[in-house]
Write a protein that holds these residues in place. Structure first.
Motif, mmCIF file in Angstrom:
data_model
loop_
_atom_site.group_PDB
_atom_site.id
_atom_site.type_symbol
_atom_site.label_atom_id
_atom_site.label_comp_id
_atom_site.label_asym_id
_atom_site.label_seq_id
_atom_site.Cartn_x
_atom_site.Cartn_y
_atom_site.Cartn_z
ATOM 1 N N GLN A 1 8.158 9.253 5.612
ATOM 2 C CA GLN A 1 8.287 10.597 6.172
ATOM 3 C C GLN A 1 9.577 10.762 6.974
ATOM 4 O OE1 GLN A 1 5.607 13.039 5.795
ATOM 5 N NE2 GLN A 1 5.001 11.517 4.299
ATOM 6 N N SER B 1 5.633 15.040 -3.048
ATOM 7 C CA SER B 1 5.810 15.601 -1.708
ATOM 8 C C SER B 1 5.218 14.655 -0.673
ATOM 9 C CB SER B 1 5.138 16.963 -1.622
ATOM 10 O OG SER B 1 3.739 16.820 -1.793
ATOM 11 N N ILE B 2 4.360 13.786 -1.146
ATOM 12 C CA ILE B 2 3.747 12.794 -0.278
ATOM 13 C C ILE B 2 4.796 11.912 0.389
ATOM 14 C CG2 ILE B 2 3.467 11.073 -2.113
ATOM 15 C CD1 ILE B 2 0.651 10.630 -0.919
ATOM 16 N N TYR B 3 5.930 11.742 -0.274
ATOM 17 C CA TYR B 3 6.983 10.919 0.303
ATOM 18 C C TYR B 3 7.960 11.748 1.132
ATOM 19 C CZ TYR B 3 5.228 7.457 -2.945
ATOM 20 O OH TYR B 3 4.422 6.604 -3.630
ATOM 21 N N ASN C 1 0.833 -1.198 0.000
ATOM 22 C CA ASN C 1 0.000 0.000 0.000
ATOM 23 C C ASN C 1 0.868 1.248 0.000
ATOM 24 O OD1 ASN C 1 -1.345 2.281 1.453
ATOM 25 N ND2 ASN C 1 -3.091 0.961 1.079
ATOM 26 N N LYS C 2 0.648 2.083 -1.027
ATOM 27 C CA LYS C 2 1.537 3.236 -1.189
ATOM 28 C C LYS C 2 1.358 4.274 -0.097
ATOM 29 C CE LYS C 2 1.989 2.872 -6.171
ATOM 30 N NZ LYS C 2 2.050 3.607 -7.425
ATOM 31 N N ALA C 3 0.149 4.389 0.402
ATOM 32 C CA ALA C 3 -0.074 5.371 1.464
ATOM 33 C C ALA C 3 0.732 4.996 2.701
ATOM 34 C CB ALA C 3 -1.552 5.462 1.794
ATOM 35 N N ALA D 1 4.325 5.732 1.998
ATOM 36 C CA ALA D 1 4.555 7.170 2.038
ATOM 37 C C ALA D 1 4.641 7.662 3.477
ATOM 38 C CB ALA D 1 3.434 7.897 1.295
ATOM 39 N N LEU D 2 3.727 7.161 4.280
ATOM 40 C CA LEU D 2 3.703 7.597 5.669
ATOM 41 C C LEU D 2 4.993 7.201 6.379
ATOM 42 C CD1 LEU D 2 1.564 9.079 7.241
ATOM 43 C CD2 LEU D 2 0.889 6.921 8.250
#
Lengths: 339, 339
Positions: B57, B90-92, B48-50, B53-54
């Motif tokens: 951070q 920018s999510i990453y 899951n990419k989310a 990504a989280l």
DNA sequence: AAATAAAACGTGCACGTGCACACTAAAAAG
DNA sequence: CTTTTTAGTGTGCACGTGCACGTTTTATTT
């Protein structure tokens, strides 16, 4: 990058209150609101996209996609671009429901209803030019189902945006090419879909306007209709070439390219004819490789699909409307060598 | 969509073990590994990419960007595209360190060192064509700092990919345009940067090869060098036009377009001269609007910037190498009307 | 004065992953 | 036999946001 947590601490409130202020959710004391907004501005708060994406997982956004041209390869490319973007946006965990229908008002209306039944949160639509569709879009808007028109527009509807090409500019680009190909003196024949279809008309006026403004020696000798049908196209082009054996350029504003090219191949022309078309579907590419078509003006179907999905998802997740309500694709000229 | 948690439950192990198996981290019992992989495949597990990504951070990825042409507007556009993609990514939570230098080996080498000092995790580089740069790229690779070459390549280095245009195809496209503009019989002059620069040479051979294969009546009368300098360009073009007053096409393979066009404006030509160039920097656009330049072939600088960043971040986060090690941009032909 | 309603705010879970740390059991070393 | 090592595994926190629910305070009604 500041987070809601930091803002909460600095404002002396809880994260929930910050959420309420920034997302206009629930009721907040005016003074508290002011303070939170102040600090948010001070820290230049930008919501963290990873957080939003993670939270969006449970929303399970459903996007309806309804395109014309069930058998039209142009819309295949639109779907390809849309799929590519869907993969990129998979981070938000959204899914699409895709429908391809033939060019027919009734099936468009009923398919929209079907998609709404499925519980879509937004719709991407190539609209039939009819008041009923416009009313439907407006109804969806009232029901909190935003709609984006793609490839053709319904400017008076409550769609949140249109994504497609600038048809007038298409025509002007064709005119510019004709000028470059002929040196400023030419007899041009135009094959269009139908005079009743607005976008075809716009391409023709873009072309004619440029000629009269800058290249008066280029002459449009005749405009014929093929109703986007290849066999009709074959017929009208054959007759056009008979009537004007000295034609230097043939310009197709829409579909029916293949049939028209077959007519050209079949005719015995004494002078070389330059053909200019739109889009680059497989049969067009075939004719370019044969040297029948000199150039084609592409309206980036993949980008149309990608852009429309990106805009819709952005709106559904953040409430941001696109800056411009009409988004036009770059027009790209293709010849045999840069296909 | 399956999650690691689900795989863990079905395999009868913990999420940590699933993580170890799927990300090749730590030691796992062979049998356990097999079972986990089996179930992951069965469920068609996609991370899951989310979530990624989280978790990304805290990594705080740092990307170095080192481009030539500190004063060259072409690279401004590359940077624009890169910035746009950075916003998307920018999510990453990744950041860039950008450096623009003049065309000089030593400053390139030292700036790379500077970026490494800053702790970059990857590098996007328009490389100087020298063995020392190649060695530097190889060293970075050993140090786990992957590198992507942009706009010009160093094919023998250990860069993970090249993003740019296919120069040979550029030349062929120019040849195709010349054929369309002249009708198959023409005298062509070529203005190039330097014979020593590989990409300029490739554009010339692409053009010549197409002429000899398909349009033998088109003749390249002379090739002159301008060293990418506008004033040199002005001079050599002036003299070229004096030597060949019957020239029908002038073709610029690289920079120095503005100076060359000024020379054309200054010369008193008896026959219309078609000019074909590359890229669409502001001064080129100005000359197109004046009608001096007929067409320009664009190598999509923005896309180059965007694509290279996307590939590098993808590699850093997932370890995925691009499918092709050379990624070529679409070539887009621009005339006055579709700028 | 007591009961009810409304306003304002806090708390806690869920989302999926990476990774540090802790833990167990078996093997090796003493 | 006891201690140390190591292969193998489980646990729990962090990341930032959305949102449901609960709680407290204040205002209004009976």
């Amino acid at each position: 990058m500041a987070t809601m947590k930091e803002i909460a601490e600095l404002s002396g409130v809880s994260r929930g209150t910050v959420d309420r202020v920034l997302n206009h959710r629930g009721v907040v004391n005016a003074e508290t609101e002011k303070k939170v907004l102040e600090i948010a501005k001070l820290l230049d708060y930008q919501p963290n996209k990873a957080g939003i994406a993670l939270a969006a997982q449970k929303k399970k956004l459903k996007i309806g996609v309804l395109l014309f041209g069930a058998e039209n390869p142009f819309f295949d490319e639109v779907m390809d671009g849309l799929k590519r973007k869907l993969e990129e946006l998979s981070i938000y965990g959204c899914t699409t429901f895709e429908r391809r229908i033939s060019f027919d008002l009734e099936s468009q209306l009923s398919t929209i209803d079907e998609l709404v039944e499925l519980g879509i949160n937004g719709l991407i639509l190539s609209p039939y030019n009819d008041e009923k569709v416009q009313e439907k879009i407006d109804t969806l808007w009232e029901q909190n189902i935003p709609c984006i028109t793609i490839n053709t527009d319904l400017p008076d509807s409550k769609r949140i945006a249109y994504v497609g090409s600038d048809y007038y500019k298409c025509g002007q680009t064709a005119a510019g090419l004709i000028h470059l190909f002929t040196g400023g003196c030419a007899k041009v024949g135009i094959v269009t879909g139908s005079h009743k279809v607005l976008c075809h008309e716009e391409r023709i006026s873009g072309l004619k306007d440029l000629f009269s403004a800058r290249h008066p020696a280029i002459q449009v000798v005749e405009v014929v209709e093929n109703n986007d049908d290849d066999y009709k196209s074959y017929e009208v082009v054959s007759k056009l070439l008979e009537r004007h054996p000295d034609l230097s350029v043939l310009y197709f504003t829409a579909a029916g390219v293949y049939g028209g090219c077959r007519a050209i191949l079949n005719a015995s022309l004494q002078s070389p004819l330059k053909v200019i078309t739109f889009d680059a579907v497989p049969s067009t590419i075939e004719m370019m490789e044969k040297g029948i078509i000199s150039a084609t003006i592409c309206q980036q179907p993949e980008e149309q699909g990608a852009k429309s999905l990106a805009l819709l998802v952005d709106y559904l997740l953040t409430g941001n409307l696109p800056e411009e309500s009409s988004i036009y694709m770059d027009l790209s000229i293709k010849i045999r060598e840069n296909l």
